[in-house]
Scaffold this active site. Structure first.
Site, PDB file in Angstrom:
ATOM      1  N   GLU A 141       7.206   4.771   0.163  1.00 41.67           N
ATOM      2  CA  GLU A 141       6.228   4.645   1.252  1.00 41.67           C
ATOM      3  C   GLU A 141       6.823   5.069   2.593  1.00 41.67           C
ATOM      4  O   GLU A 141       7.980   4.762   2.894  1.00 41.67           O
ATOM      5  CB  GLU A 141       5.772   3.194   1.391  1.00 41.67           C
ATOM      6  CG  GLU A 141       4.783   2.729   0.373  1.00 41.67           C
ATOM      7  CD  GLU A 141       4.102   1.451   0.828  1.00 41.67           C
ATOM      8  OE1 GLU A 141       3.365   1.517   1.820  1.00 41.67           O
ATOM      9  OE2 GLU A 141       4.300   0.418   0.182  1.00 41.67           O
ATOM     10  N   HIS A 182       1.207   3.110  -1.357  1.00 42.47           N
ATOM     11  CA  HIS A 182       0.835   2.157  -0.317  1.00 42.47           C
ATOM     12  C   HIS A 182      -0.185   1.138  -0.842  1.00 42.47           C
ATOM     13  O   HIS A 182      -1.198   1.502  -1.427  1.00 42.47           O
ATOM     14  CB  HIS A 182       0.245   2.942   0.855  1.00 42.47           C
ATOM     15  CG  HIS A 182      -0.088   2.132   2.054  1.00 42.47           C
ATOM     16  ND1 HIS A 182       0.852   1.421   2.760  1.00 42.47           N
ATOM     17  CD2 HIS A 182      -1.276   1.936   2.700  1.00 42.47           C
ATOM     18  CE1 HIS A 182       0.267   0.825   3.770  1.00 42.47           C
ATOM     19  NE2 HIS A 182      -1.010   1.104   3.757  1.00 42.47           N
ATOM     20  N   SER A 223      -1.057  -3.733   4.829  1.00 44.27           N
ATOM     21  CA  SER A 223      -1.054  -2.623   5.774  1.00 44.27           C
ATOM     22  C   SER A 223      -1.342  -3.117   7.198  1.00 44.27           C
ATOM     23  O   SER A 223      -0.570  -3.915   7.733  1.00 44.27           O
ATOM     24  CB  SER A 223      -2.067  -1.559   5.321  1.00 44.27           C
ATOM     25  OG  SER A 223      -1.857  -0.348   6.007  1.00 44.27           O
TER      26      SER A 223
END
Length: 321
Positions: A254, A284, A162
């Site tokens: 996502e 995610h 991320s």
């Protein structure tokens, strides 16, 4: 060996009941909570302070995992026969305002096993107190410290998820631009790569975890006063010439999926071999959920295969030289 690295993969595994249940749970709880709370800077401050309190709560890894605290993070060791000459530098996710090396131990200890080396999880500075530039500087300093310890760049791997995937790519681009030696390869899990005002239309409703509007709001906050199309701010706009092999893992639903795809395309255009994996209906950074999701346990096998191919490619290059 390049053909074993430069490929697109859509894993064809049965969609587990655990994943189905977890997606439903997140869609009904975490996603609406994020939509409601992430609307003011005070929410970020509160989450950041909550994260500081969480650090005080002992998170016990499995008994076979060794954790050694360091002034700028922690060393994680798991598995047998680790090569101490080698290291994986890990950048945790959390939107640049939450989480820590401790929260991401489910990823880092498993990476230590598949990479067969110690993992150094960096505790980099985050918002709202610190800027993206300060986070990047911490990453560059950590890499420099590994080099000073005697690690050869060819024996270093990067990985991140991320926001940590963002930091992984920004660090690679910054090192290349400064003419510094690069690590052998990098793995990005659900990377957040576009902090510009490009609207996120794909998967706005399908993503079970991240509300697109809040991701865009957070991006505007972190890029205030910056050029959001600077590759060190939005790596999706970077020139990837000269970078090492990349592995990018995303979930098909996502909201950040297309950002990972775009990085893979740009890197390949620049001659960088990329393993791009798009896992059907996975949330995610699903790799952090390996304790409960069968698919999350399987993805580490794929990472091991990528790293094995990278090692083979490196050995092949050495023989050719």
């Amino acid at each position: 060996m390049r053909h074993e690295i430069d490929l697109d993969v859509i894993p064809d595994y049965p969609f587990s009941w655990q994943s189905r249940a977890l997606n439903g749970l997140m869609r009904g709880t975490l996603k609406p909570a994020s939509s409601l709370l992430l609307r003011h800077s005070l929410a970020i401050t509160a989450c950041s302070r909550l994260g500081e309190l969480v650090r005080l709560v002992p998170v016990r890894p499995p008994s076979h995992v060794g954790i050694v605290p360091h002034r700028s993070g922690e060393w994680v060791r798991a598995g047998q026969g680790l090569d101490e000459r080698k290291v994986l530098l890990y950048f945790h996710g959390g939107g640049y305002f939450s989480c820590s090396p401790a929260t991401h131990r489910p990823i880092t200890w498993r990476l230590s096993v598949v990479a067969r080396r110690p993992v150094f999880a960096l505790d980099y500075r985050q918002g709202p107190v610190h800027s993206l530039a300060e986070s990047l500087q911490d990453a560059l300093d950590a890499y420099g410290e590994l080099l000073e310890r005697g690690h050869d760049p060819a024996d270093i791997l990067f990985a991140g998820d991320s926001a940590g995937g963002h930091l992984t790519l920004a660090t690679l681009l910054a090192l290349r631009d400064r003419g510094l030696p690069l690590p052998a390869a990098a793995i990005c899990l659900s990377p957040w790569t576009d902090l510009s005002d490009t609207p996120r239309r794909a998967n706005r409703w399908e993503d079970p975890m991240l509300p697109a509007g809040r991701v865009e709001w957070l991006a505007r906050r972190w890029t205030s006063g910056l050029d959001p199309r600077d590759p060190l701010v939005s790596p999706v706009f970077g020139d990837y010439t000269g970078l090492p092999p990349l592995m990018i893992v995303t979930g098909s639903t996502e909201v950040l999926r297309d950002e990972g795809r775009r990085v893979a395309l740009r890197a390949r255009e620049a001659g960088v071999p990329v393993t791009y994996e798009e896992w059907p209906r996975m949330p995610h950074v699903f790799a952090i959920l390996a304790d409960v999701l069968p698919e999350a346990r399987l993805v580490y096998r794929h990472m091991a295969r990528f790293l094995s191919a990278v090692r083979g490619s490196g050995e092949e290059s050495s023989l050719a030289a």
